[in-house]
Design a protein around this motif. Sequence first.
Motif, PDB file in Angstrom:
ATOM      1  N   ALA A   1       0.840  -1.206   0.000  1.00  0.00           N
ATOM      2  CA  ALA A   1       0.000   0.000   0.000  1.00  0.00           C
ATOM      3  C   ALA A   1       0.874   1.254   0.000  1.00  0.00           C
ATOM      4  CB  ALA A   1      -0.921  -0.015   1.216  1.00  0.00           C
ATOM      5  N   GLN A   2       1.930   1.223   0.798  1.00  0.00           N
ATOM      6  CA  GLN A   2       2.832   2.383   0.872  1.00  0.00           C
ATOM      7  C   GLN A   2       3.552   2.602  -0.468  1.00  0.00           C
ATOM      8  OE1 GLN A   2       5.611   2.190   4.192  1.00  0.00           O
ATOM      9  NE2 GLN A   2       6.756   3.942   3.383  1.00  0.00           N
ATOM     10  N   ALA A   3       3.934   1.497  -1.096  1.00  0.00           N
ATOM     11  CA  ALA A   3       4.609   1.593  -2.393  1.00  0.00           C
ATOM     12  C   ALA A   3       3.711   2.303  -3.401  1.00  0.00           C
ATOM     13  CB  ALA A   3       4.966   0.198  -2.906  1.00  0.00           C
ATOM     14  N   VAL A   4       2.452   1.913  -3.430  1.00  0.00           N
ATOM     15  CA  VAL A   4       1.520   2.501  -4.400  1.00  0.00           C
ATOM     16  C   VAL A   4       1.242   3.965  -4.046  1.00  0.00           C
ATOM     17  CG1 VAL A   4      -0.814   2.337  -5.372  1.00  0.00           C
ATOM     18  CG2 VAL A   4       0.513   0.259  -4.939  1.00  0.00           C
ATOM     19  N   GLU A   5       1.184   4.230  -2.754  1.00  0.00           N
ATOM     20  CA  GLU A   5       0.929   5.605  -2.315  1.00  0.00           C
ATOM     21  C   GLU A   5       2.084   6.528  -2.749  1.00  0.00           C
ATOM     22  OE1 GLU A   5      -0.424   5.717   1.794  1.00  0.00           O
ATOM     23  OE2 GLU A   5       0.569   7.673   1.923  1.00  0.00           O
ATOM     24  N   VAL A   6       3.301   6.054  -2.547  1.00  0.00           N
ATOM     25  CA  VAL A   6       4.465   6.891  -2.848  1.00  0.00           C
ATOM     26  C   VAL A   6       4.748   6.935  -4.347  1.00  0.00           C
ATOM     27  CG1 VAL A   6       6.971   7.154  -2.487  1.00  0.00           C
ATOM     28  CG2 VAL A   6       5.508   6.454  -0.594  1.00  0.00           C
ATOM     29  N   ALA A   7       4.712   5.774  -4.983  1.00  0.00           N
ATOM     30  CA  ALA A   7       5.137   5.702  -6.389  1.00  0.00           C
ATOM     31  C   ALA A   7       3.964   5.818  -7.369  1.00  0.00           C
ATOM     32  CB  ALA A   7       5.902   4.407  -6.631  1.00  0.00           C
ATOM     33  N   GLY A   8       2.750   5.705  -6.840  1.00  0.00           N
ATOM     34  CA  GLY A   8       1.575   5.951  -7.677  1.00  0.00           C
ATOM     35  C   GLY A   8       1.051   4.751  -8.434  1.00  0.00           C
ATOM     36  N   ARG A   9       1.801   3.671  -8.457  1.00  0.00           N
ATOM     37  CA  ARG A   9       1.390   2.492  -9.237  1.00  0.00           C
ATOM     38  C   ARG A   9       2.314   1.323  -8.916  1.00  0.00           C
ATOM     39  NH1 ARG A   9       2.670   4.003 -15.113  1.00  0.00           N
ATOM     40  NH2 ARG A   9       2.938   1.771 -15.380  1.00  0.00           N
ATOM     41  N   LEU A  10       2.001   0.179  -9.460  1.00  0.00           N
ATOM     42  CA  LEU A  10       2.852  -1.005  -9.271  1.00  0.00           C
ATOM     43  C   LEU A  10       2.745  -1.891 -10.518  1.00  0.00           C
ATOM     44  CD1 LEU A  10       4.717  -2.366  -7.228  1.00  0.00           C
ATOM     45  CD2 LEU A  10       2.711  -3.443  -6.211  1.00  0.00           C
ATOM     46  N   ASP A  11       3.887  -2.112 -11.166  1.00  0.00           N
ATOM     47  CA  ASP A  11       3.902  -2.907 -12.399  1.00  0.00           C
ATOM     48  C   ASP A  11       4.532  -4.277 -12.226  1.00  0.00           C
ATOM     49  OD1 ASP A  11       3.254  -0.710 -14.637  1.00  0.00           O
ATOM     50  OD2 ASP A  11       4.589   0.163 -13.132  1.00  0.00           O
ATOM     51  N   ILE A  12       5.479  -4.355 -11.284  1.00  0.00           N
ATOM     52  CA  ILE A  12       6.283  -5.588 -11.158  1.00  0.00           C
ATOM     53  C   ILE A  12       6.475  -5.899  -9.681  1.00  0.00           C
ATOM     54  CG2 ILE A  12       8.583  -6.589 -11.562  1.00  0.00           C
ATOM     55  CD1 ILE A  12       8.793  -4.591 -13.988  1.00  0.00           C
ATOM     56  N   VAL A  13       6.223  -7.156  -9.296  1.00  0.00           N
ATOM     57  CA  VAL A  13       6.511  -7.599  -7.923  1.00  0.00           C
ATOM     58  C   VAL A  13       7.448  -8.797  -7.992  1.00  0.00           C
ATOM     59  CG1 VAL A  13       5.541  -8.692  -5.864  1.00  0.00           C
ATOM     60  CG2 VAL A  13       4.376  -6.760  -6.915  1.00  0.00           C
ATOM     61  N   ILE A  14       8.561  -8.702  -7.261  1.00  0.00           N
ATOM     62  CA  ILE A  14       9.482  -9.836  -7.171  1.00  0.00           C
ATOM     63  C   ILE A  14       9.399 -10.384  -5.747  1.00  0.00           C
ATOM     64  CG2 ILE A  14      11.824 -10.667  -7.605  1.00  0.00           C
ATOM     65  CD1 ILE A  14      10.550  -9.207 -10.051  1.00  0.00           C
ATOM     66  N   ASN A  15       8.773 -11.532  -5.610  1.00  0.00           N
ATOM     67  CA  ASN A  15       8.683 -12.218  -4.319  1.00  0.00           C
ATOM     68  C   ASN A  15       9.981 -12.987  -4.116  1.00  0.00           C
ATOM     69  OD1 ASN A  15       5.985 -11.692  -3.361  1.00  0.00           O
ATOM     70  ND2 ASN A  15       5.219 -13.013  -5.012  1.00  0.00           N
ATOM     71  N   ASN A  16      10.911 -12.345  -3.452  1.00  0.00           N
ATOM     72  CA  ASN A  16      12.247 -12.943  -3.334  1.00  0.00           C
ATOM     73  C   ASN A  16      12.621 -13.314  -1.908  1.00  0.00           C
ATOM     74  OD1 ASN A  16      15.314 -13.187  -4.029  1.00  0.00           O
ATOM     75  ND2 ASN A  16      15.189 -11.567  -2.482  1.00  0.00           N
ATOM     76  N   ALA A  17      12.111 -12.583  -0.909  1.00  0.00           N
ATOM     77  CA  ALA A  17      12.516 -12.841   0.489  1.00  0.00           C
ATOM     78  C   ALA A  17      12.344 -14.331   0.802  1.00  0.00           C
ATOM     79  CB  ALA A  17      11.677 -12.003   1.442  1.00  0.00           C
ATOM     80  N   GLY A  18      13.356 -14.927   1.410  1.00  0.00           N
ATOM     81  CA  GLY A  18      13.258 -16.349   1.720  1.00  0.00           C
ATOM     82  C   GLY A  18      14.317 -16.778   2.705  1.00  0.00           C
ATOM     83  N   VAL A  19      14.062 -17.887   3.375  1.00  0.00           N
ATOM     84  CA  VAL A  19      15.061 -18.518   4.241  1.00  0.00           C
ATOM     85  C   VAL A  19      15.111 -20.004   3.937  1.00  0.00           C
ATOM     86  CG1 VAL A  19      15.072 -16.886   6.174  1.00  0.00           C
ATOM     87  CG2 VAL A  19      13.340 -18.675   6.102  1.00  0.00           C
ATOM     88  N   MET A  20      16.289 -20.588   4.120  1.00  0.00           N
ATOM     89  CA  MET A  20      16.499 -22.022   3.847  1.00  0.00           C
ATOM     90  C   MET A  20      17.197 -22.621   5.057  1.00  0.00           C
ATOM     91  SD  MET A  20      18.841 -23.736   0.847  1.00  0.00           S
ATOM     92  CE  MET A  20      20.384 -23.311   1.640  1.00  0.00           C
ATOM     93  N   LEU A  21      16.428 -23.227   5.934  1.00  0.00           N
ATOM     94  CA  LEU A  21      16.977 -23.768   7.179  1.00  0.00           C
ATOM     95  C   LEU A  21      16.965 -25.286   7.065  1.00  0.00           C
ATOM     96  CD1 LEU A  21      14.989 -21.237   9.391  1.00  0.00           C
ATOM     97  CD2 LEU A  21      17.380 -21.054   8.667  1.00  0.00           C
TER      98      LEU A  21
END
Length: 250
Positions: free
Chosen positions: A73-93
């Motif tokens: 929501a903050q991203a869209v508020e600041v940048a005005g739009r959203l074209d690309i999302v990279i779901n990268n955060a991860g852990v490997m335990l």
Amino acid sequence: MAGRLDGTVALVTGASSGIGEATAVALAAEGARLVLVARRRDRLEALASRIGGDAVVIEADVTDAAQAQAAVAQAVEVAGRLDIVINNAGVMLLGPAEEAPYEEWERMVAVNVTGVLATTYAALPHLLSAAETAERRVADVVTISSTAGRIARAGSGVYNLTKFGVGAFSEALRQEVTKRHVRVGLVEPGATVSELRDHLRAPIRDAQAERFRTMEPLEATDIAEAVVYMVTRDRRQAVNEMLIRPTEQE
Ligand code: NDP
């Protein structure tokens, strides 16, 4: 020089190190405005200065669905739009089920699954809107899965579960939104140099380090290039999946 992603806004989770950081740099080089999400704000700030321009830093823990959704929501508020999302955060335990601290299993599910779901859920309306109204007329969700999302191995059961899981979710979602030009893709890296193995328990970390000594691993920039390839295709073309291993990885 005109970039292939000029005018777009791209959000990368886990942008504070490794593959996420390299991907943010590569997307910015193509002209995208970056929204950098992770917990380590200092790292994100340093990356934003490196990228230059108007990169947006958002400190968020994606295991908390409310924080992940607020980040979008903050991203869209600041940048005005959203074209690309990279779901990268991860852990490997990694480690055998028998001796694993149960907290490690919970953490993998929370980051690798809940994080992806919460981010994607919040982003979807904005991506659909971008695909309909923006000049590019296409939007992208790319999730960084793993070879572990294709092949299960002893000692990797819960990590496998999370990566197989996001693969299933991505394919189902792809079928739902592809006709509206939201492309849903997966990148599946093999062994890549990053901080991922720093979180392993000592004996397992040593075994992984030994594995790295027996091959030339991938660089995070190799994976970033794959992501850029996917999201810069013409809107008629959706690259759904890229499996990239070090040549020497069996
Ligand atoms: P790193 O450990 O270098 O990066 C992981 C990133 O995830 C960091 O930026 C970290 O940021 C972020 N992260 C972790 N937990 C959270 C959280 N709760 N909330 C927000 N962000 C979080 O590893 P990689 O770059 O290697 O990993 C990136 C992806 O690539 C992962 O999904 C991993 O499973 C996948 N992958 C990696 C492979 C490899 O060999 N390296 C192989 C196959 C797949 P912070 O700590 O600041 O929050």
